[in-house]
Design a protein around this motif. Structure first.
Motif, PDB file in Angstrom:
ATOM      1  N   ARG A  29       0.839  -1.205   0.000  1.00 63.30           N
ATOM      2  CA  ARG A  29       0.000   0.000   0.000  1.00 63.30           C
ATOM      3  C   ARG A  29       0.872   1.252   0.000  1.00 63.30           C
ATOM      4  O   ARG A  29       0.576   2.228  -0.711  1.00 63.30           O
ATOM      5  N   VAL A  32       2.327   2.032  -3.471  1.00 58.60           N
ATOM      6  CA  VAL A  32       1.331   2.638  -4.366  1.00 58.60           C
ATOM      7  C   VAL A  32       1.122   4.107  -4.008  1.00 58.60           C
ATOM      8  O   VAL A  32       1.095   4.983  -4.890  1.00 58.60           O
ATOM      9  N   GLN A  33       1.012   4.401  -2.712  1.00 55.07           N
ATOM     10  CA  GLN A  33       0.779   5.784  -2.279  1.00 55.07           C
ATOM     11  C   GLN A  33       1.983   6.665  -2.582  1.00 55.07           C
ATOM     12  O   GLN A  33       1.825   7.812  -3.024  1.00 55.07           O
ATOM     13  N   ARG A  35       4.271   6.217  -4.944  1.00 53.55           N
ATOM     14  CA  ARG A  35       4.354   6.433  -6.393  1.00 53.55           C
ATOM     15  C   ARG A  35       3.300   7.450  -6.846  1.00 53.55           C
ATOM     16  O   ARG A  35       3.572   8.312  -7.680  1.00 53.55           O
ATOM     17  N   ARG A  36       2.094   7.390  -6.273  1.00 57.04           N
ATOM     18  CA  ARG A  36       1.027   8.327  -6.649  1.00 57.04           C
ATOM     19  C   ARG A  36       1.421   9.760  -6.304  1.00 57.04           C
ATOM     20  O   ARG A  36       1.322  10.663  -7.142  1.00 57.04           O
ATOM     21  N   VAL A  37       1.907   9.985  -5.067  1.00 61.69           N
ATOM     22  CA  VAL A  37       2.294  11.333  -4.638  1.00 61.69           C
ATOM     23  C   VAL A  37       3.459  11.837  -5.484  1.00 61.69           C
ATOM     24  O   VAL A  37       3.494  13.005  -5.896  1.00 61.69           O
ATOM     25  N   LEU A  39       4.292  11.008  -8.583  1.00 59.32           N
ATOM     26  CA  LEU A  39       3.881  11.341  -9.946  1.00 59.32           C
ATOM     27  C   LEU A  39       2.973  12.569  -9.979  1.00 59.32           C
ATOM     28  O   LEU A  39       3.012  13.344 -10.935  1.00 59.32           O
ATOM     29  N   GLU A  40       2.164  12.770  -8.939  1.00 57.95           N
ATOM     30  CA  GLU A  40       1.331  13.973  -8.877  1.00 57.95           C
ATOM     31  C   GLU A  40       2.185  15.227  -8.744  1.00 57.95           C
ATOM     32  O   GLU A  40       1.769  16.313  -9.142  1.00 57.95           O
ATOM     33  N   ARG A  43       7.216  14.483 -10.526  1.00 60.18           N
ATOM     34  CA  ARG A  43       8.540  13.931 -10.239  1.00 60.18           C
ATOM     35  C   ARG A  43       9.485  14.951  -9.613  1.00 60.18           C
ATOM     36  O   ARG A  43      10.700  14.864  -9.788  1.00 60.18           O
ATOM     37  N   GLN A  57      -2.183  13.238   4.807  1.00 61.60           N
ATOM     38  CA  GLN A  57      -3.291  12.380   4.390  1.00 61.60           C
ATOM     39  C   GLN A  57      -3.617  11.326   5.440  1.00 61.60           C
ATOM     40  O   GLN A  57      -4.495  10.506   5.231  1.00 61.60           O
TER      41      GLN A  57
END
Length: 108
Positions: A29, A32-33, A35-37, A39-40, A43, A57
């Motif tokens: 988990r 995933v979190q 990588r999401r942050v 990419l948002e 980079r 969060q």
């Protein structure tokens, strides 16, 4: 295959049917979190900033854990260099004459 790996057959099948541990679930988990942050942020964010956003969060995580996971995933932040003016032509300082007066045209 079990003979090559020096593992018993029953041990191999026990391993394939074993449930994923809570530690591995949490890590999945987090990956995933993170990588999401990352990419948002286009980079740009490193581990301190990613950690800060995850904590906002409500995800309890340490900066070293985020740094380790980012390194394993190959996520490196881009560094943006600040603009630095190297020449300022608008000044009132004296400009020295061209004493050499070299002409850079070759005869042959």
């Amino acid at each position: 295959m079990c003979a090559i790996l020096n593992v018993s057959r029953s041990g191999y099948y026990a391993w394939t049917t074993r449930k994923e541990s809570e530690r591995n679930k949490r890590r999945s988990r987090l990956e995933v979190q993170i990588r999401r942050v990352f990419l948002e942020s286009r980079r740009l964010y490193g581990s301190p900033k990613v950690t800060q956003i995850l904590r906002q969060q409500g995800v309890p995580v340490s900066e070293k854990t985020v740094a380790r996971i980012m390194k394993e995933l190959g996520l490196k932040s881009r560094t943006v260099k600040k603009y630095k003016a190297t020449t300022n032509s608008r000044h009132n300082l004296p400009v020295y004459d061209n004493v050499l007066a070299q002409k850079f045209s070759a005869q042959a």
